[in-house]
Design a protein around this motif. Structure first.
Motif, mmCIF file in Angstrom:
data_model
loop_
_atom_site.group_PDB
_atom_site.id
_atom_site.type_symbol
_atom_site.label_atom_id
_atom_site.label_comp_id
_atom_site.label_asym_id
_atom_site.label_seq_id
_atom_site.Cartn_x
_atom_site.Cartn_y
_atom_site.Cartn_z
ATOM 1 N N THR A 142 -2.602 -13.692 -2.951
ATOM 2 C CA THR A 142 -3.062 -12.371 -3.385
ATOM 3 C C THR A 142 -3.198 -11.461 -2.177
ATOM 4 O O THR A 142 -3.723 -11.861 -1.137
ATOM 5 C CB THR A 142 -4.408 -12.466 -4.118
ATOM 6 N N ILE A 143 -2.724 -10.227 -2.333
ATOM 7 C CA ILE A 143 -2.785 -9.224 -1.285
ATOM 8 C C ILE A 143 -3.555 -8.029 -1.824
ATOM 9 O O ILE A 143 -3.138 -7.398 -2.800
ATOM 10 C CB ILE A 143 -1.373 -8.793 -0.850
ATOM 11 N N VAL A 144 -4.684 -7.736 -1.218
ATOM 12 C CA VAL A 144 -5.496 -6.572 -1.578
ATOM 13 C C VAL A 144 -5.185 -5.440 -0.608
ATOM 14 O O VAL A 144 -5.185 -5.634 0.609
ATOM 15 C CB VAL A 144 -6.997 -6.914 -1.545
ATOM 16 N N LEU A 145 -4.916 -4.262 -1.156
ATOM 17 C CA LEU A 145 -4.518 -3.095 -0.370
ATOM 18 C C LEU A 145 -5.604 -2.025 -0.469
ATOM 19 O O LEU A 145 -6.009 -1.642 -1.577
ATOM 20 C CB LEU A 145 -3.198 -2.530 -0.907
ATOM 21 N N HIS A 146 -6.058 -1.540 0.690
ATOM 22 C CA HIS A 146 -7.126 -0.539 0.694
ATOM 23 C C HIS A 146 -6.806 0.581 1.663
ATOM 24 O O HIS A 146 -6.578 0.344 2.859
ATOM 25 C CB HIS A 146 -8.458 -1.178 1.083
ATOM 26 N N ASP A 147 -6.775 1.800 1.144
ATOM 27 C CA ASP A 147 -6.609 3.000 1.945
ATOM 28 C C ASP A 147 -7.935 3.249 2.662
ATOM 29 O O ASP A 147 -8.958 3.516 2.020
ATOM 30 C CB ASP A 147 -6.260 4.175 1.030
ATOM 31 N N GLN A 148 -7.918 3.172 4.004
ATOM 32 C CA GLN A 148 -9.156 3.264 4.761
ATOM 33 C C GLN A 148 -9.829 4.629 4.663
ATOM 34 O O GLN A 148 -10.996 4.772 5.031
ATOM 35 C CB GLN A 148 -8.903 2.925 6.230
ATOM 36 N N SER A 149 -9.125 5.629 4.153
ATOM 37 C CA SER A 149 -9.756 6.929 3.975
ATOM 38 C C SER A 149 -10.732 6.933 2.800
ATOM 39 O O SER A 149 -11.538 7.860 2.645
ATOM 40 C CB SER A 149 -8.694 8.020 3.757
ATOM 41 N N GLU A 150 -10.671 5.909 1.954
ATOM 42 C CA GLU A 150 -11.560 5.809 0.800
ATOM 43 C C GLU A 150 -12.752 4.926 1.166
ATOM 44 O O GLU A 150 -12.642 3.710 1.263
ATOM 45 C CB GLU A 150 -10.815 5.230 -0.400
#
Length: 224
Positions: free
Chosen positions: A24-32
């Motif tokens: 599993t790969i979780v993707l997070h935009d660090q601006s959020e």
């Protein structure tokens, strides 16, 4: 600077112990920012006087490791609190699942995993190319994941845009989220194969209840 964080977890092993192997790969935009979402979750644990144990869903369900000695009601409370918090987090994810009996050996599993990772990145290339910097967090737990992840990301994206860091689940809620998702996706496979256990049903109920309360809500965050 636009920055993407990728948190990676796996379920199963490359040997003969498990039926499935998942990544599993979780993707997070660090601006959020997620601080305002984590704070109420952590405050609720303090109010309930429940230890803030880093989410590791498999041991939680079975009462092992850090959850040893905790009653079912406490473990259910921990699971529910994390479920509610996870539903509010801004993230997307990808999960790749493999039935190991379909692969002749370790190398064929690795090859398939690399191919699937590369194709998924290219299928969503507009998303990935929005970011000038990509940070991949993984604890290097199993070489099959490390090899596939490095090869796929470095092939599909500019190598200089990728930073690999050893990471520990206790340090990152989103790393714990990857573990949570991986185990839920594995549990879905078990329900669909009529291989769910008494423990699965104790915590999630029957398939319909699991699908409504966990799976459907989770899959709203799937990428692509």
């Amino acid at each position: 600077m636009e920055e993407l964080s990728i948190f990676v977890d796996e379920s199963g092993d490359a040997g003969e112990t498990s039926t499935y192997y998942l990544i599993t790969i979780v993707l997070h935009d660090q601006s959020e920012d997620i601080g305002q979402i984590l704070a109420p979750y952590e405050a609720d644990l303090r109010v309930r006087q429940i230890d803030d144990i880093p989410m590791h869903l498999g041991p939680l369900l079975n009462g092992n490791d850090d959850y040893k000695g905790l009653g079912v009601s406490t473990r259910k409370a921990l699971l529910n609190g994390f479920r509610v918090m996870a539903g509010k987090l801004p993230f997307q994810y990808m999960t790749f699942a493999y039935r190991k009996s379909e692969f002749a050996d370790y190398e064929s599993l690795l090859s398939s995993m690399k191919r699937d990772l590369i194709l998924s990145i290219f299928d969503n290339i507009d998303f990935f190319q929005k970011f000038r910097k990509v940070k991949v967090y993984y604890d290097n737990g199993q070489s099959v994941v490390t090899n596939a992840l490095h090869d796929a990301v470095e092939y599909a994206l500019a190598r200089e845009a990728v930073i690999y860091r050893d990471a520990k689940p206790a340090d990152y809620r989103l790393f714990q989220l990857a573990d949570y998702i991986c185990t839920l996706e594995l549990t879905a496979l078990k329900y669909q194969a009529h291989a769910d256990t008494a423990t699965d049903r104790l915590f999630f109920g029957q398939w319909g209840s699991f699908k409504k309360n966990y799976l459907k809500k989770l899959r709203k965050h799937r990428l692509g």
